[in-house]
Design a protein around this motif. Structure first.
Motif, PDB file in Angstrom:
ATOM      1  N   THR A 435       4.882  -2.217  -5.439  1.00  0.00           N
ATOM      2  CA  THR A 435       5.726  -2.302  -4.250  1.00  0.00           C
ATOM      3  C   THR A 435       7.020  -1.522  -4.476  1.00  0.00           C
ATOM      4  O   THR A 435       7.719  -1.723  -5.462  1.00  0.00           O
ATOM      5  N   GLN A 438       6.908   4.789  -4.386  1.00  0.00           N
ATOM      6  CA  GLN A 438       6.316   5.618  -3.335  1.00  0.00           C
ATOM      7  C   GLN A 438       5.125   6.430  -3.815  1.00  0.00           C
ATOM      8  O   GLN A 438       4.352   6.943  -3.006  1.00  0.00           O
ATOM      9  N   GLU A 443       1.608   1.706  -1.852  1.00  0.00           N
ATOM     10  CA  GLU A 443       2.498   2.283  -0.843  1.00  0.00           C
ATOM     11  C   GLU A 443       1.782   3.357  -0.031  1.00  0.00           C
ATOM     12  O   GLU A 443       2.074   3.539   1.154  1.00  0.00           O
ATOM     13  N   ARG A 446      -0.051   1.483   2.623  1.00  0.00           N
ATOM     14  CA  ARG A 446       0.865   1.024   3.667  1.00  0.00           C
ATOM     15  C   ARG A 446       1.228   2.167   4.606  1.00  0.00           C
ATOM     16  O   ARG A 446       1.236   2.003   5.836  1.00  0.00           O
ATOM     17  N   ARG A 447       1.520   3.338   4.046  1.00  0.00           N
ATOM     18  CA  ARG A 447       1.833   4.494   4.885  1.00  0.00           C
ATOM     19  C   ARG A 447       0.618   4.909   5.715  1.00  0.00           C
ATOM     20  O   ARG A 447       0.728   5.237   6.902  1.00  0.00           O
TER      21      ARG A 447
END
Length: 520
Positions: A435, A438, A443, A446-447
């Motif tokens: 978390t 990037q 991540e 999530r993107r």
């Protein structure tokens, strides 16, 4: 996007080393924040756990291992509060051998109504001491077990999972009651286990085996579509079952759904399960089975969309689940496998229809090599511990890591290993560790799920136009979105367009090997 939860291995609330329903409920905000639309939960019904819940002894109760009916109600309610749909797993091909029906069948005599709910038959040979036919269990060994009075019963999976006789009206009536029980409690749909297996050819004839092939030589994995002649699978009458179920679901408000786990021989036969009056979706395992190849991926896309076009069914896409090698391992393992897995996921999420993600793949988890003494998969046990690693399923079912630097990595309270041991190397791939990083796989997911809503959501066009950017490149256009997946070893130049998402960092307009990009 639907996220598959394997309840034993998702989150443990009470510290016994096994995941449970309160554990799932506690982690629902994580799924919401990940960008999930729905979750599908593998079986949590009362069960002796010979096949980790796929051997059901009571379809209308919760196994104490996972909690109570009150815990299930709380899970459904909380999911809906967070805007998540909830799909439960239904296992209609077989029951547990401890189900009251089967216990009554064992206590009854040959030819009795109790035995007529299952597939009991007399054996072959002078003394009836040979199985009724030559069928083999998916988990290895014969598909028949003899009972003390001399008859045999069919089990296409473990001997603790006797197959039901779906030509008996009692069976269909019982399962309609099960559907209504869970629909009344608020579930949004059902994933149907072994949806292609409920009906067998009525004669139960021998399977035709080509000369030179010994079907008993090794276990047959669920992802091997084995022999052309399959009298035990995908019979025409099975579709009558799902027409009845569809009518039941349509009596309930909201968008209730049925999704089939159907391992069929062709895309044509798979499409029959999603005709307008049957299932809403069927898992498309062609994407999962495809090798790392731009040509293979392109053939899966075109074949899937062509077969579904006439019946206007929604396609599905899946890379991993609880029965197969995790795709990061299938794609080569290590950094290469994870990199390819990230790229394949980006391509998959851009396609029309529904995507299914298996727990832990958003962390980049690979298949775990489970020690022989720790294995619990029936495939391993029924083949006398000779099954190959890819024929066992323990390695993809190891509990996922949430936090910390050593087992159980926040999977549950306390210390020590959970029901399947976690690797000592997992500290960098916990939810906590990834978390905010990037460059992490979490991540990226999530993107990607946020971008999917914006650029490739359900309101996007269904037409996929394949583009020719070279033999090692999968490229396609859908509405205003262009997707490029470089399956080759050399970088390629991206076409025109604004880059909005990539699986790995770019240098200018150059797409590295084993990388995908979205452009608008």
């Amino acid at each position: 996007m639907t996220y598959q939860v394997y309840p034993r291995s998702f989150a443990d609330a009470n510290g016994d080393g096994i995941g449970d329903l309160p554990g799932i409920t506690s982690r629902l905000p994580y799924l919401r924040d990940l960008g999930v639309d729905a979750l599908w939960i593998s079986p949590f019904y009362k069960s002796p756990q010979k096949d980790h819940g796929y051997d059901v002894s009571d379809y209308c109760d919760i196994d104490p291992l996972f909690g109570t009916l009150a815990d299930a109600d709380a899970l459904i309610s909380r999911a809906h509060e967070l805007g998540l749909r909830l799909i439960v797993d239904l296992v209609p091909n077989h029951t547990s051998s401890e189900h009251p029906w089967f216990q009554a069948a064992l206590a009854a005599t040959p030819g009795s109504p109790e035995r007529a709910r299952y597939l009991f038959r007399d054996g072959r040979g002078p003394n009836g001491d040979q199985p009724p036919n030559n069928w083999r269990s998916v988990f290895g060994g014969a598909a028949w077990t003899r009972v003390p009075d001399g008859q045999w019963y069919l089990h296409l999976f473990d001997s603790s999972q006797p197959d039901l006789d779906w030509r008996n009206p009692e069976v269909g009536d019982m399962f309609e009651g099960v559907l209504r029980f869970w629909l009344d409690r608020g579930v949004d749909g059902f994933r149907i286990d072994v949806a292609h297996g409920l009906l067998k050819e009525e004669s139960l004839r021998d399977q035709v085996v080509p000369h030179g092939i010994d079907p008993s030589s090794e276990a047959k994995s669920m992802i091997q579509l084995s022999l052309t002649d399959e009298p035990m699978w995908d019979q025409p009458e099975v579709h009558d079952v799902y027409r009845r179920w569809r009518r039941v679901l349509e009596e309930y408000p909201g968008d209730r759904m049925l999704v089939a786990e159907a391992w069929t021989q062709t895309a044509v036969s798979l499409a029959r399960y999603v005709r307008p009056d049957e299932m809403h979706q069927a898992f498309n395992f062609a994407w999962l089975l495809a090798p790392w190849s731009a040509k293979a991926f392109a053939e899966v896309i075109t074949g899937t969309l062509e077969e579904l076009a006439d019946i206007k069914a929604s396609p599905t896409w899946v890379l991993s689940n609880h029965d197969v090698l995790r795709h990061a391992t299938r794609y080569g393992g290590g950094e290469l496998g994870v990199t390819r897995g990230r790229a394949a996921t980006l391509a998959m999420l851009a396609l029309p229809g529904s995507a299914y993600v298996y727990q832990g793949e958003e962390l980049g988890l690979e298949q775990v090599e489970v020690a022989p003494e720790d294995r619990q998969d029936p495939t391993w046990l029924r083949t006398r511990n000779t099954a190959k690693p890819e024929e066992g399923r323990d390695g993809c079912r190891v509990p996922i890591p949430w936090s910390g630097t050593e087992p159980p990595y926040g999977f549950g309270p306390g210390s020590g290993q959970p029901w399947l041991p976690q690797p000592d190397s997992w500290a960098p791939v916990t939810v906590e560790a990834e978390t905010g990083d990037q460059g992490s796989t979490l991540e990226l997911y999530r993107r990607a799920l946020a971008a999917r809503r914006q650029y490739a959501g359900p309101n996007g066009g269904e037409t996929v136009e394949l583009l020719d950017l070279g033999a090692d490149v999968l490229a396609f256009r859908r509405d205003g979105l262009t997707v490029v997946l470089n399956c080759g070893d050399e970088p390629v130049t991206l076409p025109a367009g604004e880059v909005v998402l990539t699986s790995e960092p770019l240098t200018g307009r150059t797409l590295p090997a084993n990388t995908a990009a979205w452009l608008t």
